[in-house]
Design an enzyme around this catalytic site. Sequence first.
Site, PDB file in Angstrom:
ATOM      1  N   LYS A 117       8.048  -7.430  -2.937  1.00 27.09           N
ATOM      2  CA  LYS A 117       6.873  -8.263  -3.180  1.00 27.09           C
ATOM      3  C   LYS A 117       7.234  -9.744  -3.193  1.00 27.09           C
ATOM      4  CE  LYS A 117       3.848  -4.890  -5.323  1.00 27.09           C
ATOM      5  NZ  LYS A 117       2.775  -4.657  -6.321  1.00 27.09           N
ATOM      6  N   LYS A 198       4.600   5.511   3.874  1.00 23.83           N
ATOM      7  CA  LYS A 198       4.191   6.620   3.008  1.00 23.83           C
ATOM      8  C   LYS A 198       2.678   6.739   2.921  1.00 23.83           C
ATOM      9  CE  LYS A 198       6.080   7.696  -0.869  1.00 23.83           C
ATOM     10  NZ  LYS A 198       6.602   7.655  -2.251  1.00 23.83           N
ATOM     11  N   LYS A 201      -2.764   6.086  -1.744  1.00 28.39           N
ATOM     12  CA  LYS A 201      -4.133   6.102  -2.256  1.00 28.39           C
ATOM     13  C   LYS A 201      -4.913   4.876  -1.797  1.00 28.39           C
ATOM     14  CE  LYS A 201      -2.453   8.006  -6.661  1.00 28.39           C
ATOM     15  NZ  LYS A 201      -2.314   7.710  -8.108  1.00 28.39           N
TER      16      LYS A 201
END
Length: 335
Positions: A117, A198, A201
């Site tokens: 990040k 990956k 959600k």
Amino acid sequence: MEESGSRGVILTGMQPTGTLHLGNFLGAANRWNRMLERHTCYFFIPNQHAITVPQVPAALRAATLDCVAQYIACGLDPRRCSIFIQSHIVGHTELAWVLGSLTPIGQLYRMHQFKDKSAKGEHIYSGLLYYPILMAADILLYNADYVPTGEDQRQHVELARDLAEKFNATYSETFTVPVPLIEAVGARIMSLKFPERKMSKSDPDGNATIYITDGPEVIWKKIAAAVTDSGDRICADPERPGIANLLNIYCSATNTAVGVAEEKFATYRGYAPFKRELADALIALLGPVRERYAAIKNDKKYLQSVIHNGAETVQPIAHKTLAKVYRKVGFLEKK
């Protein structure tokens, strides 16, 4: 439940950030219920970790309780394990402060999530930097022997191991040194649309992710549209990530070895028959989960009773560990 000392202790959890997806189920939740026979199991909802990014308070509360329903729908029996909310237990943040005082800041700067990040120039709060220490406290507070986790969290479990060993060497034997449990097949379920990353959600493409609440028609549609490649051979070739991901999903959903699956599908021509078989397998796997979730998701009285009972079971353990730690580091006992 049996006493923790009579068999290995498992501790794990997933953040309440939305509906669990196929990767969560195959890589984690579906494995959890198989552990109940052999271990003392503590499953928690890490809502304190969730606030390392901005949250809508009312939405977080609702998602936390809904996550309990999803855990149970995935097969966790509250009569055979403890399900609890992280913020309900006194000890997680208190132990994290003690462990943080033993952690070199450079070690936190090297954590993958923080580095990634930071490299992207994202707005970062200090909670993200401290996140791995809180995770270590989650694990060590209950002296967990094993931590089922994804490959992306292995580094955090390694930090918990380092801190357990450092505390034990500094003050005397106190913590169990935990072992990460990472299953090779199913440990990384990738996006149906972008197999290089990956399944998530939060993916903006709804067809990239299969959720545990998806019905048969939705599953059919998503698998039919899943990325493959220009070939027609069904194999686990890392150079062909799309079909390799679908084969990995099939093997995980049906508990089939990769080699056995490759042999089974060797005579298939084209991907359509394989995709139909994969969709059918997922419909059969997730159907009972979807039905259980629908039956309990609105029963707040029942869900509250589950987390209340879970807290009553684990809070004495947390108090005992924290008291021992406080005494060893030199804190004056409260009278």
